[in-house]
Design a protein around this motif. Structure first.
Motif, PDB file in Angstrom:
ATOM      1  N   ARG A  46       0.845  -1.185   0.000  1.00  0.00           N
ATOM      2  CA  ARG A  46       0.000   0.000   0.000  1.00  0.00           C
ATOM      3  C   ARG A  46       0.885   1.241   0.000  1.00  0.00           C
ATOM      4  NH1 ARG A  46      -3.050   2.583   4.471  1.00  0.00           N
ATOM      5  NH2 ARG A  46      -4.708   3.741   3.443  1.00  0.00           N
ATOM      6  N   THR A  48       0.884   4.894   0.815  1.00  0.00           N
ATOM      7  CA  THR A  48      -0.008   5.740   1.609  1.00  0.00           C
ATOM      8  C   THR A  48       0.032   7.218   1.262  1.00  0.00           C
ATOM      9  OG1 THR A  48       1.670   5.907   3.329  1.00  0.00           O
ATOM     10  CG2 THR A  48       0.034   4.147   3.550  1.00  0.00           C
ATOM     11  N   ASP A  49       1.135   7.702   0.705  1.00  0.00           N
ATOM     12  CA  ASP A  49       1.198   9.126   0.378  1.00  0.00           C
ATOM     13  C   ASP A  49       1.974   9.323  -0.927  1.00  0.00           C
ATOM     14  OD1 ASP A  49       3.949   8.987   1.034  1.00  0.00           O
ATOM     15  OD2 ASP A  49       3.571   9.645   3.084  1.00  0.00           O
TER      16      ASP A  49
END
Length: 89
Positions: A46, A48-49
């Protein structure tokens, strides 16, 4: 066909959640977009940013070039070409 240079790497929220870049091939500029989702699938993690997404794009640069090569074999238009997970295999 991976001897090209990826340039102008940037985040383009107007296009979508991902990374936009260009490359010049034989004097013709091609524009590509790879989504955060696709990069996440390629890395199996994943992102995330935006920092994670750009770092992933950098880590996967050889696979991105492979996906671009696969796409160029099929042909691209003057519009933006969206790289999908299938092009990375």
């Amino acid at each position: 066909m991976t001897d090209f240079v990826i340039e102008n790497i940037r985040i383009e929220p107007e296009i979508g959640d991902g990374v936009m870049f260009t490359l010049d091939l034989h004097g013709t500029a091609h524009r590509f977009f790879v989504s955060r989702e696709t990069l996440s699938e390629v890395e199996r993690t994943r992102l995330t940013d935006n920092h994670d997404m750009l770092a992933s794009f950098d880590r996967q640069s050889e696979r991105v070039k492979h996906a671009v090569s696969n796409t160029l074999r099929l042909g691209t238009s003057h519009n933006i070409t969206f790289l999908k997970t299938d092009f990375f295999h």
